[in-house]
Enzyme design. Sequence first.
Site, mmCIF file in Angstrom:
data_model
loop_
_atom_site.group_PDB
_atom_site.id
_atom_site.type_symbol
_atom_site.label_atom_id
_atom_site.label_comp_id
_atom_site.label_asym_id
_atom_site.label_seq_id
_atom_site.Cartn_x
_atom_site.Cartn_y
_atom_site.Cartn_z
ATOM 1 C CG ASN A 1 -6.014 5.041 11.847
ATOM 2 O OD1 ASN A 1 -7.072 5.419 11.933
ATOM 3 N ND2 ASN A 1 -4.888 5.386 11.383
ATOM 4 C CB CYS B 1 6.413 -5.618 9.076
ATOM 5 S SG CYS B 1 7.426 -4.832 10.425
ATOM 6 C CD GLU C 1 -2.629 -0.949 2.935
ATOM 7 O OE1 GLU C 1 -2.672 -0.097 3.281
ATOM 8 O OE2 GLU C 1 -2.709 -2.096 3.293
ATOM 9 C CB CYS D 1 -0.201 1.033 9.099
ATOM 10 S SG CYS D 1 -0.461 2.649 9.945
ATOM 11 C CB CYS E 1 1.620 -2.807 13.651
ATOM 12 S SG CYS E 1 1.923 -2.331 12.106
ATOM 13 C CG LEU F 1 9.517 6.287 22.764
ATOM 14 C CD1 LEU F 1 10.778 5.696 23.121
ATOM 15 C CD2 LEU F 1 9.549 7.861 23.149
ATOM 16 C CB SER G 1 8.739 6.053 10.543
ATOM 17 O OG SER G 1 8.400 5.697 11.780
ATOM 18 C CB CYS H 1 4.676 -3.290 16.488
ATOM 19 S SG CYS H 1 6.304 -2.730 16.397
ATOM 20 N N GLY I 1 6.281 -2.255 6.674
ATOM 21 C CA GLY I 1 7.706 -2.812 6.709
ATOM 22 C C GLY I 1 8.455 -2.055 7.679
ATOM 23 C CD GLU I 2 12.192 -0.697 11.223
ATOM 24 O OE1 GLU I 2 11.158 -0.242 11.694
ATOM 25 O OE2 GLU I 2 13.233 0.194 10.914
#
Length: 339
Positions: A286, A108, A88, A329, A115, A211, A187, A112, A155-156
């Site tokens: 979200n 990813c 996306e 996301c 996410c 964070l 980010s 997290c 993704g990271e």
Amino acid sequence: MNIYGLTYDELENIFVDMGSKKFHGNQLFSWLYEKRINSYDEATNIKKELRSEIESKYSIDKLKIVNIEKDVDVIKYLFELNDKEHIEAVLMRHDYGNSVCVSSQVGCNMGCKFCESGRRKKVRNLETYEMVLQILQIEEDLGERISHVVIMGIGEPFDNYDNVIKFIKIINHPKGLAIGARHITVSTCGIVPKIEEFSNLELQVNLAISLHAPNNTLRNKLMPINKVYPLEVLIPSLKEYIKKTNRRLTFEYILLEGINDGIDNALELSKLVKGMNCYINLIPYNETNNIEFKRSKTVQIMRFYDILKKNRINVTIRREFGSNISAACGQLRSKKEDL
Ligand code: SAH
């Protein structure tokens, strides 16, 4: 290999390697990014034999746009890659210009807990051209210039460091998409060795750190990466980044109801970042159907904001885009693939 994955310097070099002249690199770069050709045949100032040779090595194909969702000031694009994977990218209209949020990986591995994208493990890194084409094709679809880029999609980015840096160089190049380094933000969830590497790059790109918690106990629960690079390792690396680059850092802090949005959390956060050249971007969460976390109530968000302000921390609340259109996301992809 795809031509949109080459930096300006690399493009010059491939002409030299073919026994031709460097300046053709300049010409082709301009055909790709200024004149926006769709086939090598249009690059008429480059000899036919050279064009054929390049064509045999580098595809000029673009990605497939398979879905577009629109809302006020936001458009969400779903791209299909050559191996049928989906990623996306999101266009947002601001008063200062158009920004695009790009993806850097398929899936990813950071895991997290809040996410949506991370529910699917990493399948692969995106190639540089797959990132460049997200921007180029949105510009074309829109017929307007993209002035800002945030690498905050699926993704990271620091788990795909080399391709991401090449991508930044291509879109930043004055003869490429000419997006100013100060208008590009990457980010990361906090991969410390890459933060150190990034500090040494002489690019004026912005850095944002996800964070989301002011202490290790809470951060360990939300973000597994914290067990590898806990706050006592992460924070000094960020102080070093600020010292080396003289740039202001952004902290992202999602507010999750009852989890990290308490008064004690706000006080602890103020202490943690005190004295750093940074600002905190509070993000209203979200919500997604697949994850149980709730967004903090507006009064709680405001209370949190006020405490940071009182402690003289620079703080903003992120403006929201497109909560009507699978804005969280990764939602568009999971809808498409039903994963
Ligand atoms: N992996 C990188 C970049 C992608 S995530 C990183 O961790 O920074 C981009 C940002 O969106 C991160 O701050 C992430 O924590 C946040 N995010 C993820 N899911 C979200 C959600 N449902 N609502 C709001 N922000 C979210």
